[in-house]
Structure formats: C-alpha cells, structure tokens
Scaffold this active site. Structure first.
Site, short mmCIF file in Angstrom:
data_model
loop_
_atom_site.label_atom_id
_atom_site.label_comp_id
_atom_site.label_asym_id
_atom_site.label_seq_id
_atom_site.Cartn_x
_atom_site.Cartn_y
_atom_site.Cartn_z
N LYS A 172 27.84 18.33 13.89
CA LYS A 172 28.32 19.69 14.16
C LYS A 172 27.81 20.58 13.04
O LYS A 172 28.23 20.46 11.88
CB LYS A 172 29.85 19.70 14.23
CG LYS A 172 30.44 21.04 14.55
CD LYS A 172 30.02 21.55 15.92
CE LYS A 172 30.97 21.10 17.00
NZ LYS A 172 30.62 21.72 18.32
N HIS A 301 30.56 16.70 27.20
CA HIS A 301 31.20 17.34 26.06
C HIS A 301 32.51 16.64 25.73
O HIS A 301 33.16 16.07 26.60
CB HIS A 301 31.47 18.81 26.45
CG HIS A 301 32.19 19.61 25.44
ND1 HIS A 301 33.41 20.19 25.68
CD2 HIS A 301 31.88 19.95 24.18
CE1 HIS A 301 33.81 20.85 24.61
NE2 HIS A 301 32.90 20.73 23.69
#
Ligand code: MG
Length: 398
Positions: A172, A301
């Site tokens: 991330k 996701h």
C-alpha cells in the site's frame, strides 16, 4: 420460505499494529454482521463494511426484504438496485444490500444442506491463493509494527512469507514520497527474486505525470500491476497510454455501468471484484463474465474482512474459474476473528470451508467482546493521521 427479520451487530477487531494508507490510518477493522431470520428457523449470516451508518443503512433496507423468499436473489437484488445511483436512499447502497444478499446465499446453502460453492457452480479450486496486503505501519501497543523504511518492509515481508507462505505481496503506497516507495519495491524484488509477485497501490493520489514517471521507474521490477496510480478513468487512460505495466482498479470501476466507459477509454487492464462494492455474489459473477468476455484481468479487493465475508469471498473465488490474479487479503493483520474456526494461511492460500452455506458459525463470546470494543472506541478507520496533522494527500513536490 420467507424472511422474517434482520439483525445487525457491529464489531471492531484490532489489527496487530496500525496500518497507514494515503488518506489516514486504520487501527483495526470495523464490520457490521447481519443475521437474516426466516420462518423455517434458518438464520443466514452476512457481513459488510463499516459501523453505525452501515447498521442504519441496513435497517433502512429491511422493509424491502421482509416477506421475501431468500431463494429469489435476482428479485431481491433488483429491488435494491432500483434505488442505486439515485443518491437519496440508503437502500440503493451496495455496501448495505450486499450483506443481505450474502446472508440469503447462506440460507439457501443451509436449506439445501450443501456448501454455497456447490450452488454457485461448484469448486474449481479448494485452495484459494491470496496476496499479502503489506502496509507501512506505526508501532502497535504490543510493540509490533513500526515499519517505515524499505528495509523494515523487507524484514516484515520476509516474516510474513515464512509464516503464511505468500507468493504475492501488495504494497500500500501513497504514504511516502514515491522515491521511498520505488526503493521499497526495488528492495523487495532484489530480496525475494522473481518467484514473488509484486503490486503497489497508492490509492490514486499521484498525478498523471507522477504516475507515468513512477511506473516507468518501476517497469524493471516486473510488477503484476499498479493499482489506481491516479484518479478517474480519464487519468488512468492517459497513464496507461505511456506505460507498459498493467493498471488495475478498485476505485474508478466499482459497478457494472463503469465497465463500458473504462473499456472505451482504454483505462484499465485488471478489475478488482469486491462482493460489497459490487452488490453481492451474483453481481460479482456477472462482473467475472464481463471481464472474461473482454479479456480484462480479474482480481479481488479486500477491505479487512472478518470470517463471515472471508468465507463468502472463498466460495466466490472457488467457483469462479476466471480469476487471473491472487486475491487481496488483510486477514494476517487481525488479532482475532468472530467465527468459531478462524481461517489460516497455508502456502499463501486459505481452504474453502465445507459446511452448509458459508460454512462458518459465529463465536458469540467474540461477538460480545468486539461489539463492546466498537461501542467503546468506535470506527477503527481514521481518515486522518494523528502523527501527520498537516498531511494532505496531494503533494505538489511529487
Ligand atoms: Mg485499491
């Protein structure tokens, strides 16, 4: 069979350390569990994003589902979808009605005494591969975490691979200057070699120009894809014309009607399914068919699911042959779960549960414990970073 009632319970389960992303910090996962009751005594479980607003939203959905036959899922979803996009009623919000849709599937499986997967087409695979969601982290109360340099992330990933057997890592990004994040990817590739798949997701906070510059610098590290480097279909299409790394999204294509303009603009290579954003399992199956037809990649996701929605993901993934990438997963960040038999990773995979329906049961003691924690501490997702009060995600110097 008729649906007679809907109950919601919100829980917060802490992460082992606070995780950082472009827009803030998450100290745990806040999820709303639903129990859908029927006149035949079968109770279906569902779970979705968020806390108080979600629970209120689901209660608004209740009048549309009470009295319905849980086997008639197309009809139920059509009722909710009739309100979607009109912006005035929470019943059209897929994050809310998806929890009910998943609970209906659980009821059907329990009524037929068979795992949900068997109703969705049967298992193409029983071991579902996941990519480890890797975050820069603050130090948690137990002293775990605190990774803020490329070397810290490499050490953390090495431990994750040893413990869980992951074959894919997703960093991330969007937390530091892209120079740091490029260096992190470089260190990961040089440490783990080509055997490990790599991805990065800065949550669309880079400009078009920054995205092109950063992705060109990353090209030599052979990423599976870059997820949402920049904002919207137009920005993604401009970046995609200039780079050779595939682009994926879970931000600018999150419903079926986003797919045609994305294809016309040439904005994306890979779509991330999400049972909640896309409005349930049935809509996600439709997405899989569209992705296969247009030869778009399909991944999935993760929004820090607990056991009920992880089970739903596993049944979807097991019964969907066209899944071209390992699914995202946060599960290794959780300190606990609210089901009686929490999932475990083996070789980077989780195994499909084999009980009827979703195949999971709630641990009522854990529900009580983490419901109390939610009431005390509220949402675990903070759209600000207390350590960076002046932070603005768009950084001109990038
Ligand atoms: Mg994303």
């Amino acid at each position: 069979m008729k649906i007679t009632d809907v109950e919601t319970i919100t829980v917060t389960v802490p992460f082992e350390a606070p995780i950082r992303w472009a827009f803030g910090v998450r100290t745990g996962t806040t999820r709303t569990i639903v129990k859908v009751y029927t006149d035949e005594g079968i109770v279906g479980l569902g779970e979705t994003y968020g806390g108080k607003e979600t629970a209120i939203g689901i209660q608004h959905c209740k009048p549309l589902i009470i009295g319905e036959d849980p086997f008639k899922i197309e009809r139920i979803v059509a009722k909710f979808r009739g309100f979607s996009g009109r912006g005035v009623l929470p019943v059209g919000n897929p994050l809310y009605f998806s929890a009910l849709e998943i609970a209906c599937w659980d009821i059907i499986g329990k009524a037929l005494n068979t795992p949900l997967c068997n109703i969705l087409g049967g298992a193409c695979r029983r071991k579902i591969p996941f990519s480890a969601f890797v975050f820069y982290r603050y130090k948690g109360e137990s002293g775990v975490g605190g990774e803020s340099t490329p070397q810290d992330i490499v050490k953390y990933c090495s431990d994750l691979i040893d413990k869980c057997g992951f074959k894919v890592l997703k960093l991330k990004g969007g937390v530091f200057n892209p120079k740091v994040e490029i260096e992190t990817i470089k260190e990961l590739r040089e440490t783990f070699g080509e055997e490990i798949g790599l991805r990065i997701d800065p949550n669309a906070i880079w400009s078009v120009e920054t995205s092109i510059r950063v992705i060109k610098a990353l090209e030599k590290y052979n990423l599976e894809y870059v997820e949402d480097p920049t904002w919207n279909l137009e920005g993604m299409a401009q970046v995609r014309k200039k780079v050779s790394v595939p682009l994926s999204t879970n931000m600018c294509v999150i419903s079926l009607d986003h797919v045609p303009p994305a294809i016309r603009l040439g904005a994306i290579d890979v779509i991330l399914a999400d049972l909640f954003q896309w409005g349930g399992i049935l809509n996600s199956k439709k997405l899989a068919a569209i992705a296969e037809t247009f030869q778009l990649g399909l991944s999935m996701h993760s929004n820090a699911e607990l056991g009920v929605s992880t089970a739903a993901m596993l049944h979807f993934a097991a019964s969907t042959p066209y899944l071209t990438y390992a699914l995202d997963q946060h599960y290794h960040h959780h300190v606990d779960d609210v089901i009686t038999k929490p999932f475990v990773y083996e070789d980077g995979c989780m195994t499909l549960p084999d009980g009827p329906g979703l195949g999971v049961e709630l641990d009522e003691d854990k529900i009580e414990k983490y419901s109390k924690l939610y009431k005390e501490k509220g949402e675990a997702r903070h759209t600000f970073d207390p350590y960076r009060p002046d932070w603005v995600p768009m950084q001109p110097s990038w």
